[in-house]
Design an enzyme around this catalytic site. Structure first.
Site, short mmCIF file in Angstrom:
data_model
loop_
_atom_site.label_atom_id
_atom_site.label_comp_id
_atom_site.label_asym_id
_atom_site.label_seq_id
_atom_site.Cartn_x
_atom_site.Cartn_y
_atom_site.Cartn_z
N CYS A 181 2.33 -0.61 -11.99
CA CYS A 181 2.78 0.57 -12.95
C CYS A 181 3.94 0.19 -13.81
O CYS A 181 4.70 0.63 -13.97
CB CYS A 181 3.16 1.87 -11.96
SG CYS A 181 4.63 1.23 -10.85
N ASP A 240 -1.61 -3.57 -5.46
CA ASP A 240 -0.83 -2.90 -6.20
C ASP A 240 0.74 -3.41 -6.31
O ASP A 240 1.74 -3.20 -5.37
CB ASP A 240 -0.79 -1.26 -5.83
CG ASP A 240 -0.09 -0.71 -6.58
OD1 ASP A 240 0.58 -0.81 -7.79
OD2 ASP A 240 0.36 0.65 -6.42
N ALA A 282 0.66 -1.25 0.08
CA ALA A 282 -0.17 -0.02 0.20
C ALA A 282 0.73 1.24 -0.06
O ALA A 282 0.35 2.34 -0.18
CB ALA A 282 -1.03 -0.02 1.24
#
Length: 439
Positions: A375, A322, A255
């Protein structure tokens, strides 16, 4: 700090730490910048980011200007030459000032005997600039990317690879996320206009605003009160795809630094959010961001591969993963990524992602939603990862993000748009454990 520092020498030291020691600019710059005035801090960052953005080009010029490279203890002066050439090519600093400060940098680096060399090389570059630029036609100089990464991008995106690398080499836009609990986006745009800050709403994402020119967060109305957060528009897509609801138990895994955690709580203030990160220092950043926005989440330091150590048997309605990745989608924000990553890292990262996905899937409640995000722009970490996961887990179903042939949504970096980002929204069937997972 007294006036004995030399900014060009500091930039050369920072670049040396990245390229020779494998440290990131985010690790190196804070301690170097802390004693500096704001203007000098900005210039140091511009020099370091710019050099790492254009590294193969600068290397090519130095190779043509010097019979043999500087090595050993003199290596830092090699990077000082890059600082000098970068200023002459890409900044508005008057050439005489750039030369004088860079030559003095040799003294600050404790190599006064090389002042003449630095001066000679830089003056030679000034005289031969057009000739040198025409002569350096290597692929790395053309794309400003390491050859292994250029090859991967060209293989994955035959049509778009050049545009991706061009976008990676630009300065990134500054995106804001407006906190809807305080102001609507239109209201905040009016507040920005009142401060003479020109900004544009994103056509699709409801809280996203792009500034025409990046600015210090101190200029943003209500930043210290949590009215707005700096977050790339592609990263804002994570919480929106997750679609958190009031009363749900939600896990934000991996996170740090907390931008997505705080977005989840802005969208669903009554959700019970747990934010987990493996790094103690980075977990502290989550707490800082929560504090600025006046929010609460349960922040835990833990390894995503080992949820039994920190989950206390809890399961969640929604999980945002993520995942750790190559960060090849955010190179324009972190140009050092190009030189810190290695080709062999990609398979290792894909293996780590798979371990985390496999470990956390049983912690998702039947009927729950997992959003996998990176990403990265590399298929091994994204579409191939999710295709394999869906094949191995019969209770996993893709929801609204791609199809079986092309699972997930891949965003590519583009000027005035978001970073490179990947999302795959997966729902869990109401059935019991999937026997395929044991294959």
């Amino acid at each position: 700090m007294n006036k004995h520092y030399n900014l060009r020498a500091l930039a050369a030291k920072a670049v040396a730490q990245v390229l020779d020691q494998g440290l990131s600019l985010s690790q190196v710059l804070p301690s170097l910048q802390t004693p500096l005035a704001d203007k000098d801090r900005a210039l140091l960052q511009e020099l370091c980011f710019g050099i790492l953005r254009t590294l193969p080009q600068l290397e090519g010029y130095i190779r043509q200007l010097m019979a043999k490279p500087l090595t050993g203890k003199q290596r830092t002066v090699h990077y000082l030459l890059m600082v000098g050439i970068y200023q002459l090519l890409f900044t508005r600093i008057p050439p005489h000032a750039a030369l004088a400060e860079t030559v003095d940098g040799a003294v600050a680096l404790k190599h006064p005997q090389l002042k003449g060399l630095v001066n000679g090389v830089l003056r030679q570059f000034q005289r031969r600039q057009e000739e040198l630029m025409a002569a350096d036609d290597r692929q790395e100089s053309r794309f400003l990317h390491p050859s292994w990464l250029a090859r991967r991008l060209q293989a994955a995106y035959p049509e778009e690879a050049s545009a991706i690398m061009d976008a990676n080499n630009q300065r990134p836009p500054m995106w804001l996320r407006v906190n809807r609990l305080f102001n609507s986006r239109d209201e905040y745009l009016q507040l920005l206009a009142g401060e003479d800050i020109i900004a544009y709403p994103h056509p699709a994402l409801p809280e996203a605003v792009r500034l025409e020119t990046p600015c210090n967060v101190g200029r943003l109305p209500g930043f210290d009160r949590g009215w707005v957060t700096v977050q790339d528009v592609a990263a804002q897509g994570c919480a929106l795809w997750l679609d958190p609801q009031a009363g749900e138990d939600i896990l934000d895994l991996c996170a740090a630094p907390g931008g997505k955690t705080t977005h989840i709580l802005e969208l669903a203030p009554l959700a019970r959010v747990t934010a987990v990160d493996v790094d103690t220092q980075r977990a502290g950043r989550i707490k800082e961001n929560l504090q600025r926005l006046g929010q609460h989440a349960n922040v835990i330091v833990g390894d995503g591969r080992l949820p039994a150590q920190w989950s206390e048997g809890q399961t969640w309605d929604r999980i945002l993963l993520d995942a750790p990745c190559s960060a090849t989608g955010v190179i324009r924000r972190h140009p050092d990524i190009k030189w810190l990553r290695r080709d062999s890292d990609i398979a290792e990262l894909a293996a780590l992602q798979r371990q985390i996905l496999t470990a956390i899937w049983p912690r998702l409640k039947p009927g729950g939603t997992l959003l996998y995000a990176t990403c990265s722009v590399l298929p091994e970490e994204n579409r191939e990862q999710i295709r394999r996961f869906l094949q191995e887990n019969a209770d996993a179903e893709l929801a609204g993000t791609g199809d079986a042939e092309q699972p997930g949504l891949q965003c590519l970096p583009a000027p005035n748009e978001g970073d490179g980002f990947f999302y795959a929204k997966i729902t869990k069937g109401q059935t019991a454990d999937n026997p395929a997972r044991t294959k």
